[in-house]
Design an enzyme around this catalytic site. Structure first.
Site, PDB file in Angstrom:
ATOM      1  N   ALA A   1       6.272 -15.292  -1.201  1.00  0.00           N
ATOM      2  CA  ALA A   1       7.091 -14.078  -1.118  1.00  0.00           C
ATOM      3  C   ALA A   1       8.094 -14.025  -2.265  1.00  0.00           C
ATOM      4  O   ALA A   1       8.376 -15.037  -2.918  1.00  0.00           O
ATOM      5  CB  ALA A   1       7.819 -14.050   0.223  1.00  0.00           C
TER       6      ALA A   1
ATOM      7  N   HIS B   1       3.187  13.265  -5.052  1.00  0.00           N
ATOM      8  CA  HIS B   1       2.209  13.982  -4.220  1.00  0.00           C
ATOM      9  C   HIS B   1       2.880  14.814  -3.125  1.00  0.00           C
ATOM     10  O   HIS B   1       2.225  15.685  -2.525  1.00  0.00           O
ATOM     11  CB  HIS B   1       1.250  12.994  -3.549  1.00  0.00           C
ATOM     12  CG  HIS B   1       0.140  12.511  -4.419  1.00  0.00           C
ATOM     13  ND1 HIS B   1       0.332  11.677  -5.492  1.00  0.00           N
ATOM     14  CD2 HIS B   1      -1.208  12.742  -4.369  1.00  0.00           C
ATOM     15  CE1 HIS B   1      -0.836  11.394  -6.051  1.00  0.00           C
ATOM     16  NE2 HIS B   1      -1.774  12.039  -5.396  1.00  0.00           N
TER      17      HIS B   1
ATOM     18  N   GLU C   1       0.897 -15.224  -1.747  1.00  0.00           N
ATOM     19  CA  GLU C   1       1.009 -16.201  -2.845  1.00  0.00           C
ATOM     20  C   GLU C   1       2.471 -16.536  -3.141  1.00  0.00           C
ATOM     21  O   GLU C   1       2.846 -16.821  -4.276  1.00  0.00           O
ATOM     22  CB  GLU C   1       0.309 -15.689  -4.113  1.00  0.00           C
ATOM     23  CG  GLU C   1      -1.159 -15.378  -3.964  1.00  0.00           C
ATOM     24  CD  GLU C   1      -2.007 -16.598  -3.612  1.00  0.00           C
ATOM     25  OE1 GLU C   1      -1.465 -17.719  -3.607  1.00  0.00           O
ATOM     26  OE2 GLU C   1      -3.211 -16.420  -3.339  1.00  0.00           O
TER      27      GLU C   1
ATOM     28  N   GLY D   1       4.060  15.961   0.450  1.00  0.00           N
ATOM     29  CA  GLY D   1       3.464  15.779   1.772  1.00  0.00           C
ATOM     30  C   GLY D   1       2.018  15.335   1.712  1.00  0.00           C
ATOM     31  O   GLY D   1       1.552  14.571   2.571  1.00  0.00           O
TER      32      GLY D   1
ATOM     33  N   ILE E   1      -6.061 -15.732   7.063  1.00  0.00           N
ATOM     34  CA  ILE E   1      -7.188 -16.273   6.296  1.00  0.00           C
ATOM     35  C   ILE E   1      -8.047 -15.100   5.829  1.00  0.00           C
ATOM     36  O   ILE E   1      -8.657 -14.401   6.642  1.00  0.00           O
ATOM     37  CB  ILE E   1      -8.004 -17.278   7.128  1.00  0.00           C
ATOM     38  CG1 ILE E   1      -7.070 -18.325   7.742  1.00  0.00           C
ATOM     39  CG2 ILE E   1      -9.085 -17.902   6.275  1.00  0.00           C
ATOM     40  CD1 ILE E   1      -6.182 -19.051   6.757  1.00  0.00           C
TER      41      ILE E   1
ATOM     42  N   GLY F   1       4.035 -20.804   7.542  1.00  0.00           N
ATOM     43  CA  GLY F   1       4.175 -19.811   6.476  1.00  0.00           C
ATOM     44  C   GLY F   1       4.176 -20.456   5.109  1.00  0.00           C
ATOM     45  O   GLY F   1       3.243 -21.176   4.746  1.00  0.00           O
ATOM     46  N   SER F   2       5.249 -20.237   4.350  1.00  0.00           N
ATOM     47  CA  SER F   2       5.340 -20.800   2.998  1.00  0.00           C
ATOM     48  C   SER F   2       5.638 -22.297   3.002  1.00  0.00           C
ATOM     49  O   SER F   2       5.494 -22.955   1.969  1.00  0.00           O
ATOM     50  CB  SER F   2       6.429 -20.071   2.208  1.00  0.00           C
ATOM     51  OG  SER F   2       6.105 -18.709   2.014  1.00  0.00           O
TER      52      SER F   2
END
Length: 546
Positions: free
Chosen positions: A533, A506, A531, A508, A315, A289-290
């Site tokens: 978290a 909006h 980029e 429903g 990717i 991950g990071s």
């Protein structure tokens, strides 16, 4: 012309900002004390994570107010500070000052308050004084919110003050393209879950989107990060997929421009600039991950080639890309970041029925809620060969450093995309509120609908100014990982808040796939994850400041 009543409120905002800065500095001092106490008690570095990340949010909000006031001051210097601009400043200051002293949302379930830093309310005089109270009262006036929404309803928005005629002209051109060629079709592309059409990619190339920051000597326009942010925002306002596609070449180009050999620059930069080569970033692994420094994909030197073995995930745009910036471990006996290199790995484009035709490489699609126009993939490498000459810069063990140098740009890009998504959500919510009638009148006339739209408009402006600030910092050549992190942290939250509010407006219908706001909600959610978290951003900011 500057509104005669504007100057007193702007001066009041400047004084209130001083109080907010004092609070930020008090929080910083408290965090240092908490960290020192934890160290004395033998706790690890994450023991005070909540307080440290809370400090990052406090500092980001104070910087957001700083940039909002700076924007107003620049308008004032041009004798263009309108009543509308003052309304934006007043509402923004009132809301953020109240959050700073009462509770700032790090997420939907985490609110950071003064007591989290060990600061009792009795010590909060800097944010409880008469000047702050007056500004909060002035900013909370319902008439201001109604005025902001009324102006937006007839297409009047504040001037973002780019201070660059060339970039402004390009912005107008890209906005027209986004309105004509992207926005009308984005929901169909999303619902069909298809790649952005090749014809649109070609038109983006003709506009010069892919060569924005590539040096002129290699066919680019070298307009810098501010131009990149503006274009990313306008494309993302139409569809986040096109905004993200437009920035693919920017990161690959920066890697090669700053770290590549002369031969690598000559080979790739012109083709990245004209869009004939589409790149993809191949960094993340299933287990890391990071934590990129712990990656395990190996590239073993075998004569004049590297043989790559390992797995990558998340990717983006892997099938249609021609070039992979591939992060691998070349120095197998060197632990951590020092053993990592970047390879410029060519690959053939996939075709229907054979998405990954390269020998030693396979992949599968990851179905996702949103952010669909380029698609996401898991990749597997088993003896995939890359020429030894593809080693970025020609020296092994430099990949992590080379990649870290581009993270500022990537995070500014993401902040710009978030601002575009936030603006899109705002415009969708506004258009619906103007036409939807309930109880015999347009719902925009109901105060809570109007209040949502007003805050959406103000926070979008704040995110934009914070993003432009980070981009301008980057264009000066100075290190700006803190500024970039702040822009991404705030803009990603604003995009999600705007999308959620627009869907609520909006009702429903917002939950129906046929309405674009349902797509925008899905697209907005990813912005606080990729980029870096939000938690990673907060950590970077706190570490950079403390």
């Amino acid at each position: 012309m500057t509104d005669p009543a504007a100057s007193p409120l702007i001066d009041l905002a400047a004084r209130a900002l001083g109080h907010a800065q004092n609070y930020r500095d008090t929080v910083a001092k408290a965090c240092r004390a908490l960290v020192a106490q934890s160290a004395q008690e033998g706790e690890d570095g994450d023991a005070q994570q909540r307080a440290l990340h809370g400090y990052a949010w406090v500092a980001s909000y104070v910087e957001a107010l700083t940039q909002l006031l700076g924007w107003a001051r620049r308008l004032q210097a041009r004798d263009q500070l309108s009543a509308l601009a003052v309304d934006y400043v007043a509402i923004g200051f009132a809301e953020y000052l109240q959050q700073l002293r009462g509770g700032l949302p790090m997420s939907q379930s985490e609110t950071v308050r003064p007591l989290d830093f060990g600061i009792p309310m009795s010590a909060m005089g800097m944010l409880l004084g008469d000047e702050v109270e007056r500004l909060i009262a002035l900013g909370n006036a319902p008439g201001r919110r109604a005025a902001v929404v009324g102006e937006a309803s007839v297409g009047r928005w504040p001037d973002p003050l780019l201070d660059n005629d060339g970039i402004e002209a390009f912005r107008v051109q890209v906005r027209r393209f986004s309105d004509d060629k992207i926005a009308p079709f984005a929901n169909d592309w999303h619902r069909a879950d298809i790649l952005i059409p090749d014809a649109v990619v070609s038109q983006m190339a003709e506009l010069g989107v892919f060569g924005l920051t590539i040096p002129e000597a290699y066919g680019g326009s070298d307009l810098g990060k501010l131009a990149m942010a503006v274009v990313s925002e306008e494309l993302s306002r139409g569809y986040i997929g096109t905004g993200s596609l437009g920035t693919r070449a920017e990161i690959a180009g920066e890697l090669i421009s700053t770290g590549g050999t002369a031969a690598q620059k000559d080979r790739y930069l012109p083709s990245l600039a004209d869009g004939s080569i589409l790149p993809t970033a191949v960094f993340t692994e299933p287990g890391s991950g990071s934590d990129l420094a712990s990656l395990s994909t190996r590239a073993v030197r075998d004569g004049e080639v590297f043989k790559v073995t390992g797995a990558k995930t998340w990717i983006t745009h892997a099938v249609r890309s021609d070039l992979m910036t591939l992060l691998v471990r070349t120095e197998l006996d060197v632990p951590g970041a020092r053993g990592i290199s970047l390879l410029l790995a060519d690959k053939p484009r996939g075709v229907e029925g054979n998405p990954f035709p390269a020998a030693g490489m396979s992949g599968s699609e990851i179905p996702v809620l949103g952010y669909r126009g380029m698609k996401e993939y898991e990749l597997a490498f088993d003896g995939f060969t890359v020429p030894a000459s593809a080693l970025l810069g020609g020296a092994p063990g430099q990949g992590f450093r080379q990649l870290m140098a581009t993270f500022e740009s990537a995070r500014i890009q993401t902040a710009a995309r978030a601002t575009g998504v936030a603006q899109n959500a705002l415009e969708l919510g506004l258009a619906y509120a103007l036409t939807r009638k309930q109880f015999g009148r347009p719902i925009i006339e109901f105060p809570r609908v109007r209040d949502k739209l007003a805050m959406m408009a103000v926070e979008t402006l704040i995110a934009r100014q914070l993003t432009y600030f980070a981009a301008r910092c980057k264009d000066t050549g100075k290190r700006c990982d803190v500024e970039a992190g702040m822009a991404k942290l705030v803009a990603a939250r604003v995009a999600w808040a705007n999308a959620d509010s627009a869907l609520q407006i909006h009702g429903g219908n917002g939950y129906a796939l046929e309405y674009p706001v349902s797509r925008v909600l899905c697209d907005a959610r990813i912005l606080n994850i990729f980029e870096g978290a939000g938690e990673i951003q907060a950590h970077v900011i706190a570490r950079g400041l403390l």
